[in-house]
Design a protein around this motif. Structure first.
Motif, short mmCIF file in Angstrom:
data_model
loop_
_atom_site.label_atom_id
_atom_site.label_comp_id
_atom_site.label_asym_id
_atom_site.label_seq_id
_atom_site.Cartn_x
_atom_site.Cartn_y
_atom_site.Cartn_z
N LEU A 130 0.83 -1.20 0.00
CA LEU A 130 0.00 0.00 0.00
C LEU A 130 0.87 1.25 0.00
N GLU A 131 0.34 2.31 -0.58
CA GLU A 131 1.08 3.57 -0.71
C GLU A 131 1.16 4.32 0.61
N GLN A 132 0.20 4.09 1.50
CA GLN A 132 0.14 4.81 2.77
C GLN A 132 -0.60 3.95 3.78
N PRO A 133 -0.54 4.30 5.07
CA PRO A 133 -1.27 3.53 6.08
C PRO A 133 -2.78 3.54 5.83
N ASP A 134 -3.40 2.39 6.04
CA ASP A 134 -4.86 2.31 5.94
C ASP A 134 -5.51 1.92 7.25
N LEU A 135 -4.70 1.77 8.31
CA LEU A 135 -5.21 1.40 9.62
C LEU A 135 -4.69 2.37 10.67
N GLN A 136 -5.55 2.65 11.63
CA GLN A 136 -5.19 3.45 12.78
C GLN A 136 -5.49 2.62 14.03
N LEU A 137 -4.50 2.48 14.90
CA LEU A 137 -4.65 1.66 16.10
C LEU A 137 -4.36 2.52 17.32
N TYR A 138 -5.28 2.52 18.27
CA TYR A 138 -5.06 3.21 19.54
C TYR A 138 -4.99 2.17 20.65
N PHE A 139 -3.81 2.02 21.22
CA PHE A 139 -3.61 1.10 22.33
C PHE A 139 -3.91 1.84 23.63
N ASN A 140 -4.83 1.30 24.40
CA ASN A 140 -5.31 1.97 25.60
C ASN A 140 -5.00 1.14 26.85
N PRO A 141 -4.68 1.81 27.96
CA PRO A 141 -4.25 1.11 29.17
C PRO A 141 -5.40 0.69 30.08
N ALA A 142 -6.59 0.52 29.53
CA ALA A 142 -7.75 0.13 30.33
C ALA A 142 -8.80 -0.50 29.45
N ARG A 143 -9.70 -1.20 30.04
CA ARG A 143 -10.84 -1.78 29.32
C ARG A 143 -11.76 -0.67 28.82
N GLY A 144 -12.52 -0.97 27.80
CA GLY A 144 -13.37 0.05 27.21
C GLY A 144 -14.48 0.54 28.11
N ASP A 145 -14.93 -0.31 29.05
CA ASP A 145 -16.04 0.07 29.93
C ASP A 145 -15.58 0.36 31.35
N ALA A 146 -14.31 0.70 31.53
CA ALA A 146 -13.78 0.98 32.87
C ALA A 146 -14.56 2.10 33.53
N LYS A 147 -14.81 1.95 34.84
CA LYS A 147 -15.57 2.97 35.57
C LYS A 147 -15.06 3.04 37.00
N PRO A 148 -15.34 4.15 37.69
CA PRO A 148 -14.90 4.29 39.08
C PRO A 148 -15.42 3.14 39.95
N TRP A 149 -14.63 2.81 41.00
CA TRP A 149 -15.02 1.68 41.85
C TRP A 149 -14.59 1.94 43.30
N PHE A 150 -15.23 1.23 44.20
CA PHE A 150 -14.94 1.32 45.63
C PHE A 150 -14.39 -0.02 46.10
N PRO A 151 -13.33 -0.03 46.87
CA PRO A 151 -12.76 -1.31 47.36
C PRO A 151 -13.80 -2.12 48.12
N GLY A 152 -13.95 -3.38 47.72
CA GLY A 152 -14.84 -4.29 48.42
C GLY A 152 -16.31 -4.09 48.14
N ILE A 153 -16.66 -3.18 47.24
CA ILE A 153 -18.07 -2.91 46.96
C ILE A 153 -18.35 -3.20 45.49
N GLY A 154 -19.39 -3.96 45.25
CA GLY A 154 -19.82 -4.21 43.88
C GLY A 154 -18.98 -5.25 43.17
N GLU A 155 -19.28 -5.46 41.92
CA GLU A 155 -18.60 -6.46 41.12
C GLU A 155 -17.18 -5.99 40.77
N ARG A 156 -16.23 -6.90 40.92
CA ARG A 156 -14.84 -6.57 40.61
C ARG A 156 -14.65 -6.52 39.10
N GLN A 157 -14.00 -5.45 38.63
CA GLN A 157 -13.71 -5.31 37.21
C GLN A 157 -12.36 -5.95 36.90
#
Length: 548
Positions: free
Chosen positions: A350-377
């Motif tokens: 190919l003459e140029q890139p056709d893909l863009q990749l973003y490597f992220n340091p977390a899961r896509g649905d990561a959310k704030p959490w409290f120790p010992g409370i709720g489902e562990r991510q």
């Protein structure tokens, strides 16, 4: 009483804010800037990791596609900014211009004045880049561009895996080498605040007496007399209003709203307009066609140890980070959470890139959490991959003659075999990176798409079931010289005097990167076209566009 302005701009998004700023530099010119949404003063608009505010219904148009025929008839959400700053107020703030060949290709398609050497000066004029002023970057523009702090974001393992696999390495995707793995840039200022088009271009000039900004103002029809635009109808606070444009009406509503307003005003495919009761005044068959978008997907890999950004989302740590950001503009909340930005080719020829990749340091649905409370991510690393040179094309059209009816939109994703094959290859490429040390030693197992999805047929089916978009749509008022073009290279609507379109909808093909920076560039160049001026071309040396 009908008010009068020299210029009426419809849409205070990435391009509209720029044009309003530049035109009002002349104190003898009066400008009305109309925005259907509200002001951008919410706290989360400023926060670098607050871009999930796009989920709030009051901040976006809440568009979605018709059932996509090649994706199992799924409807794909299409959030677009409905607020001062437009999508630049709710986007992920990643700064990416695309490849030089993208713009040279526009010139080859008949868009004279839009090659890379022509647009580079406008990219530079728009920005204050953390690298400082130089051959490829500006140092005194309104838009603040900062480097993503990758020190806590699993950056080095990704980079080392890429080196072992022989990928190019670059420290600037907009410099001499426009492909490879490297750190990313973001539109945030030095204090970790979002640098949206509104904050960069409108905030410094709100007090100009020749600029009027009207929010909650929904444009409904362009007024045309004897082939020339005279003004615009809009609704504000439940009242119908009319404004007169002495010189021009400038549409900057974006890829869906600009063609919608054209068609509501009788400018578009004549037969289609007649079928819903709109009398055409200018038959332009290209309005709403040529819709192009970056199709993408998520992959996720679970880590052996709790090394991801999820650690920083523990409630007490998050509160401290928030205070640190508010007081000092530093910390994890002051930057985007992107480990690595890669632009690569799915095939070496190919003459140029056709893909863009973003490597992220977390899961896509990561959310704030409290120790010992709720489902562990589970701790996971993720990749957002997208096809940046798609061949598939979609369309949009009016649902009815009612301005409040959302348009019908079809992206027609994965309709071309070339797109399917490239996306399948990209899944295999992402897997190869994760299977290479030192990154591989951090991984426990693949979660998405999962070890059961193997082989081209299985990967293709998974893609059709899960494919998303990266909100980089362009092309519905395409610039060019052919019968399907809507605007000429001066961005003037064909067949109508005193009317221009100046936003992402004019791009004949989608650039190979995020579209916020190119949209701001379009605004910068459009302002000069309107004023009858231009910046000198900036030629760069041969071979810049290729890593080969």
């Amino acid at each position: 009483m009908t008010q009068s302005y020299d210029y009426v701009i419809v849409g205070a998004g990435s391009a509209g804010c720029v044009i309003a700023h530049r035109l009002t530099e002349n104190p003898d010119v009066s400008v009305l800037l109309l925005e259907a949404g509200g002001r951008d003063r919410q706290f989360f608009y400023r926060l670098a990791l607050g871009f999930h505010s796009w989920r709030y219904p009051e901040t976006n148009w809440q568009y979605e596609t018709e059932p996509e025929p090649h994706l199992g008839d799924r409807r794909i959400p299409l959030p677009r900014g409905k607020v001062l700053g437009g999508s630049s107020t709710i986007n992920g703030m990643l700064y990416s211009r695309g490849h030089p060949l993208d713009y040279d290709r526009w010139r080859q398609m008949g868009c004279e004045g839009w090659g890379y050497a022509d647009v580079l000066p406008y990219f530079k004029r728009s920005e204050t880049n953390w690298r400082g002023e130089g051959t490829y970057h500006g140092g005194s523009g309104p838009l603040q561009v900062s480097r993503i702090d990758t020190r806590k974001l699993v950056h080095e393992p990704v980079m080392e895996a890429a080196r072992k696999l022989g990928y190019p390495i670059t420290d600037d995707h907009h410099g001499e080498l426009h492909e490879g793995f490297g750190g990313g840039d973001t539109t945030t200022d030095r204090r970790g605040r979002r640098s949206s088009a509104s904050r960069a271009y409108l905030d410094p000039v709100r007090s100009r007496p020749n600029l009027t900004i009207a929010t909650g103002a929904y444009a409904t029809r362009i007024r045309v007399e004897n082939g020339r635009v005279t003004g615009l109808d809009y609704v504000q606070d439940g009242k119908s209003k009319t404004v007169r444009a002495e010189r021009e009406v400038i549409l900057a509503g974006g890829v869906y709203n600009s063609p919608q307003l054209l068609m509501l005003s009788g400018i578009g495919p004549a037969d289609d307009l007649r079928s819903i009761g709109i009398e055409p005044i200018c038959d332009l068959p290209g309005v709403g066609r040529n819709l192009s978008e970056h199709a993408g997907y998520w992959t996720e890999h679970a880590t052996r140890e709790p090394i991801t950004l999820l650690r920083e989302l523990r409630a007490d740590r998050l509160a401290i980070s928030l205070a640190r950001w508010a007081m000092f503009g530093t910390g994890v909340l002051a930057s985007q959470s992107n480990s690595c930005h890669a632009e690569v080719r799915s095939r070496p020829e190919l003459e140029q890139p056709d893909l863009q990749l973003y490597f992220n340091p977390a899961r896509g649905d990561a959310k704030p959490w409290f120790p010992g409370i709720g489902e562990r991510q589970e701790h996971r690393l993720s990749v957002v991959a997208c096809l940046v040179q798609p061949d598939s094309r979609g369309w949009m059209e009016l649902r009815s003659a009612d301005p409040r009816d959302k348009p019908r939109i079809s992206l027609n994703l994965m309709s071309e075999r070339s797109d399917v094959d490239a996306l399948v290859r990209s899944v295999e490429m992402v897997r190869e990176v994760y299977e290479t040390d030192p990154l591989a030693s951090l991984i426990s197992h693949e979660v998405v798409p999962g070890p059961e999805v193997r082989g081209k047929a299985a990967i293709e089916q998974w893609l059709r079931n899960t494919l998303i978009v990266t909100h980089h749509a362009v092309g519905t008022c395409a610039m060019g010289i052919g019968s399907q073009s809507v605007v000429d290279p001066q961005l003037r609507v064909r067949g109508i005097e005193g009317l221009r379109v100046c936003d992402a909808s004019i791009m004949p093909t989608v650039p190979g990167g995020n579209t916020n920076a190119p949209s701001i560039m379009v605004g910068e160049k459009a302002a000069d076209l309107i004023r009858g001026t231009s910046l000198p071309r900036e030629e760069v040396r041969e071979g810049l566009a290729s890593a080969a």
